[in-house]
Design an enzyme around this catalytic site. Structure first.
Site, PDB file in Angstrom:
ATOM      1  N   SER A   1      23.527  -0.160 -71.382  1.00 26.66           N
ATOM      2  CA  SER A   1      24.085   1.359 -71.395  1.00 26.66           C
ATOM      3  C   SER A   1      25.305   1.636 -70.683  1.00 26.66           C
ATOM      4  CB  SER A   1      23.064   1.992 -70.509  1.00 26.66           C
ATOM      5  OG  SER A   1      23.057   1.924 -69.075  1.00 26.66           O
TER       6      SER A   1
ATOM      7  N   SER B   1      22.289  -3.788 -68.759  1.00 26.00           N
ATOM      8  CA  SER B   1      23.166  -2.942 -69.216  1.00 26.00           C
ATOM      9  C   SER B   1      24.846  -3.278 -68.754  1.00 26.00           C
ATOM     10  CB  SER B   1      22.803  -1.401 -68.336  1.00 26.00           C
ATOM     11  OG  SER B   1      21.685  -1.030 -68.730  1.00 26.00           O
TER      12      SER B   1
ATOM     13  N   LYS C   1      31.133   3.855 -64.741  1.00 24.90           N
ATOM     14  CA  LYS C   1      30.230   4.450 -65.701  1.00 24.90           C
ATOM     15  C   LYS C   1      29.930   5.837 -65.138  1.00 24.90           C
ATOM     16  CE  LYS C   1      25.725   2.886 -67.028  1.00 24.90           C
ATOM     17  NZ  LYS C   1      24.680   1.825 -66.987  1.00 24.90           N
TER      18      LYS C   1
END
Length: 450
Positions: free
Chosen positions: A86, A110, A11
């Site tokens: 996210s 997330s 990420k």
């Protein structure tokens, strides 16, 4: 070197030497990390090969996927639908076969949210199983809701492989907050029949029919495997939602507003930005007006932004958190449970831009960040036409704008993936993974037989 030669995606917020971690803010462009984060150092020591960074939503506090720097990410099953967030890029890349193993972060769902929406497997470990040193956070200093690093993969075996490799002495040597706790293979391989709680509706946000059906499918699979399934009721869910929202924005939204003050606000963050920026003097008026249509939304508005930002208020929130955790785990203990299964999210994947960031979307995931429970998600089914047809009678728990939103965004979500969430007690991550593997195996057998 358990992960020797394995390509791994990261990420965008995970620190890699010489690379930016902007989390969607232009103010963080051209500020590369001076060294690898601890998680990257350990991955490399295990033989893994980090090869790409994956997209996220601006600020990492939204279930959509868009930011002004890198743009939007699509769902691997339909690029016009959101992959969630996210850790959106991680879910999308793994779901499309572009990465065998990806790492995301999770503060309110997330990792689990994109796993559910993209049809992949994801694990939010107990906080402090994996190090966060060297990560760019959106709310540094916030500690009531446990933020975690965790893996996403196409199958449970790869999640297990990742956790086995990373639960090594080097992790705790590089980060003294991480206990030297090896992966418990005996617990993961155990054949002991368990007593498991389940619920399809937490009382705050009623999931759409497809999501509830997935939980009941999983319940049936576990019962056929010899486990005992008993109903579980989340205690005081409205209070829990007030506590976790208050904890997340105990600074009155100041941190978020500071990050955004000289930046473009991505369109997906407009509703969140409005909730945080609404002046304190105006909030009671808006609350009164909104309260006619939904007392729930009116109460929620008063939690975000403005008001008391004192240490006294923060301590009260922390005290309430501990009181709630005691109540929740007492109920768990009274039922003699080893785990709980429940929805990971009240909706399935929806068209990009249609999912507003409402508190009603967070209850199934964020609750377990508040409680610091390990949680995993696996794909179980897809939205059927029958599920979509049932939406016309779907009212929700409150019948307000948030319930109508959840109904509306899934009107065209037939064939999109649906996952189930597996929850364990803190430090019992291996029990989550064991049950995830059992259910995954049975689903694959059913597909093969059909």
């Amino acid at each position: 070197m358990k992960l020797f030669g394995l390509p791994v995606s990261l990420k965008e917020c995970i620190g890699v030497k010489g690379m930016d971690s902007t989390i969607g803010y232009s103010s963080l462009i051209n500020k590369p990390a001076l060294e690898d984060s601890v998680i990257v150092k350990v991955l490399k020591s295990c033989g893994a090969v980090p090869f790409v960074k994956t997209n996220l939503v601006q600020g990492m506090l939204n279930f959509e996927s868009s930011n002004p720097i890198f743009g939007k990410t699509g769902n691997p099953k339909n690029v016009n639908y959101t992959p969630g967030g996210s850790s959106s890029g991680a879910g999308s890349l793994v779901g499309s076969g572009g990465s065998v193993l990806g790492f995301g972060t999770d503060i309110a769902g997330s990792i689990r949210n994109p796993a559910h929406l993209c049809g992949v497997c994801g694990l939010k470990p107990t906080m402090q199983r994996l190090s966060k040193i060297g990560l760019q956070g959106s709310l540094p200093g916030q500690s009531c809701l446990s933020s975690c690093v965790g893996p996403l993969a196409q199958d449970v075996d790869t999640l297990v492989l990742a956790m086995q490799a990373l639960s090594c002495p080097l992790m705790s040597q590089l980060d003294k907050n991480i206990p030297p706790l090896p992966f418990n293979d005996e617990l993961f391989q155990s054949k002991l029949k368990l007593r498991i709680g389940y619920y399809t509706n937490d009382g705050y946000a009623e999931p759409v029919p497809a999501v509830q059906r997935a939980v009941l499918m999983t319940k049936e699979i576990l019962e056929k495997a010899g486990h005992t399934l008993v109903p579980f009721k989340v205690p005081r869910i409205e209070d829990a939602m007030r506590i976790l929202s208050s904890a997340l924005f105990a600074d009155g939204g100041k941190t978020c507003m500071e990050n955004l003050k000289n930046d473009l606000v991505d369109p997906v963050n407009r509703y969140l930005y409005w909730r945080l920026s609404c002046p304190a003097f105006l909030r009671p008026i808006v609350k009164y007006v909104v309260g006619w249509g939904s007392p729930r939304i009116a109460k929620d508005l008063m939690v975000y932004g403005g008001g008391d930002r004192s240490v006294y208020r923060l301590w009260k929130i922390q005290a309430e958190t501990e009181k709630y955790k005691k109540e929740f785990f007492t109920q768990w203990q009274d039922l003699d449970l080893s785990a709980v299964i429940c929805p990971p999210f009240p909706i399935a994947a929806a068209p990009i831009g249609s999912v507003e960031h409402t508190t009603a979307l967070t209850s199934y995931c964020a609750l377990f960040n508040l409680l610091n429970c390990p949680c995993g998600v696996i794909p179980v089914t897809k939205v059927s036409q029958a599920d979509t047809d049932k939406l016309k009678d779907h009212k929700g728990n409150y019948g307000d704008k948030w319930d109508n939103h959840n109904k509306k965004v899934n009107e065209n979500s037939t064939d999109m993936p649906v996952g189930v969430q597996f929850v364990g007690l803190p430090w019992m991550d291996e029990i989550c993974l064991r049950l995830m593997k059992e259910v995954e195996t049975q689903i694959l057998l059913q597909k093969h037989e059909s």
